[in-house]
Write a protein that holds these residues in place. Structure first.
Motif, short mmCIF file in Angstrom:
data_model
loop_
_atom_site.label_atom_id
_atom_site.label_comp_id
_atom_site.label_asym_id
_atom_site.label_seq_id
_atom_site.Cartn_x
_atom_site.Cartn_y
_atom_site.Cartn_z
N ILE A 225 -16.30 128.30 65.68
CA ILE A 225 -16.76 127.20 65.48
C ILE A 225 -16.82 126.31 65.15
O ILE A 225 -16.07 124.53 65.44
N GLN A 226 -16.67 125.28 64.37
CA GLN A 226 -16.35 125.05 62.91
C GLN A 226 -14.82 124.65 62.74
O GLN A 226 -14.96 123.19 62.67
N PHE A 227 -13.92 125.57 62.90
CA PHE A 227 -12.76 124.93 63.26
C PHE A 227 -12.88 123.96 64.86
O PHE A 227 -12.08 122.96 64.60
N LYS A 228 -12.75 124.44 65.73
CA LYS A 228 -12.57 123.79 66.70
C LYS A 228 -13.79 122.71 66.79
O LYS A 228 -13.17 121.21 67.40
N LYS A 229 -14.48 122.15 66.03
CA LYS A 229 -15.26 121.32 66.13
C LYS A 229 -14.42 120.59 65.26
O LYS A 229 -14.08 119.42 65.60
N LEU A 230 -13.70 120.61 63.89
CA LEU A 230 -12.67 119.54 63.12
C LEU A 230 -11.36 119.56 64.12
O LEU A 230 -11.52 118.20 64.18
#
Length: 459
Positions: free
Chosen positions: A369-374
């Motif tokens: 999820i963190q990669f997707k938000k970035l």
């Protein structure tokens, strides 16, 4: 292609400001207003259809007449009826006009706010915001009473989303208002595509992606927003995405199974039981979510859209809960806020990457999820600010996919187990077992790749 008559409501383009020395009726389009209308003509014309099926009416006020003339010139229409009832916002006159037209003809109206938003509510039950230059096509459902449903929207901003004219030194919320507006249009557009082709897995997928992108941007500007309103909007948009969640999971599992059979055609003799079960499962889920999907989605979508248009730029910043939040909640330019917020997200991802536990699914999923938000933030900001080099975005997408593929295998295994329980039998047991074994192997391969990740592809 299916044909039907429409009512097309168009707000005039940008016009001269109100001035005591100029009568309101004589205010004309500005140069920017004309350029915006010209820019959106190809997209608008594609929706209008043949000129012989259109009847044009306009408010007699100069700015509306000039707007109508620009459109008429492009589609070679000679007659524009000037109607006072458009300027006064008389819905009963609109009803009468539509009723007296031949059923196959579409009515095009150039007018003003707040009449167009009010008419949209009277036609469809949804109050659609009409910024200057906005055109909305309504499919006529009945003439007595006059009812219609929104089918398409064209705005100057959506013709070229990369040209949002966001100034780097303008207030941050004003810039993000433009971005959110375009994203809401994208959600509406993808909803229509899904409703037209619900059997297409890609339309369901892209619809969810558009909602998630909007939610990611909303999270990005969270420190600038009142906490209660922020949470309300996030919750409502999350509900829209969740409506399509299981359908997307079935599509992912089905694509994996089809791909495996294509690579190993001798794996299954005859008709596949798992294929039939997945097809049936999708049909049932589609029938469940399709009932009232448009109404549920549009109600939320236009409520949020009106908040973005009417309240967002004027909202005070939220009360900061931490010193970090306080630093972001102060009035800042679009560039300053964006760069600081992105760097904050990047630092959080770096810390999370160094500390996450790849033996725990929840930790791997959180990293995904963190990669997707970035990636969503970088996709949004790089065309405007160039905060990362050109290689960062595809590298981040590849990293997100590695984590995503692993998470998908875990969810696929759970679904296969549930389906095998609901559809007992030797054929299903064998095929679900084959697929489960394949998913375990893919999951192990992806985990090996995850264990090698030690840095973000950002510079």
């Amino acid at each position: 292609m299916e044909t039907y008559s429409e009512i097309i409501l168009i707000r005039h383009g940008k016009a001269d400001p109100r001035d005591a020395l100029i009568e309101d009726a004589q205010r004309k389009l500005t140069g920017n207003g004309i350029r915006d209308l010209e820019k959106m003509m190809p997209a608008l014309i594609a929706h209008l259809g043949p000129a012989e099926n259109l009847r044009f009416c306009s408010s007699p006020l100069l700015r509306a007449l000039e707007t109508a003339q620009i459109i008429a010139d492009h589609i070679k229409i000679e007659t524009i009826e000037q109607q006072d009832w458009i300027a006064t916002g008389d819905f009963s006159a609109l009803t009468e006009k539509r009723k007296n037209l031949e059923p196959n003809l579409s009515l095009v109206i150039t007018g003003h706010e707040p009449s167009l938003s009010e008419w949209s509510n009277q036609l469809s039950g949804y109050t659609i915001p009409f910024r200057k230059g906005t055109a909305v096509g309504f499919r006529v459902l009945s003439t007595e009473p006059l009812r219609a449903e929104p089918k398409w929207i064209v705005m100057p901003e959506t013709v070229d989303p990369d040209d949002l004219k966001i100034k780097r030194n303008q207030p941050a919320l004003q810039g993000y208002q433009k971005i959110l507006r375009v994203q809401l249009h994208d959600i509406f557009d993808m909803l229509q595509k899904f409703l037209e082709a619900p059997q297409d897995p890609e339309s369901a997928h892209q619809y969810r992606v558009k909602i998630r992108t909007f939610r990611s941007v909303l999270t990005f500007i969270k420190p600038l927003l009142p906490p209660e309103k922020y949470q309300t909007v996030q919750d409502r948009m999350r509900t829209l995405a969740q409506l399509m969640g299981y359908l997307r999971e079935i599509d992912v599992l089905q694509m994996e199974w089809v791909g495996l059979l294509e690579r190993h055609p001798n794996l299954i003799e005859g008709e596949s039981m798992l294929t039939n079960v997945l097809t049936s499962e999708r049909d049932q889920e589609l029938a469940k979510i399709s009932d009232g999907l448009a109404e549920k989605t549009l109600s939320t979508l236009f409520d949020v859209w009106n908040w973005v248009e009417d309240e967002l730029p004027a909202e005070p910043v939220s009360e900061p809960e931490t010193e970090i939040d306080e630093a972001f909640s102060q009035p800042q330019s679009f560039r300053t806020y964006s760069e600081k917020r992105f760097n904050s997200w990047k630092k959080k991802a770096i810390f999370q990457l160094k500390s996450f536990n790849y033996n725990e699914f929840a930790s791997v999923h959180a990293m995904r999820i963190q990669f997707k938000k970035l990636r969503y933030a970088l996709t949004m900001l790089n065309p405007l600010l160039q905060i990362e080099n050109a290689s960062s975005l595809p590298s981040l997408k590849k990293l997100q996919d590695i984590f995503g593929d692993y998470c998908d295998t875990e969810r696929n295994l759970t679904i296969l187990k549930e389906l095998n329980t609901r559809h007992p039998g030797p054929e299903m047991a064998f095929e679900s077992g084959v697929m489960s074994g394949y998913q375990v192997r893919i999951g192990e391969e992806k985990m090996d790749e995850i264990k090698k990740v030690d840095a973000l592809p950002l510079h």
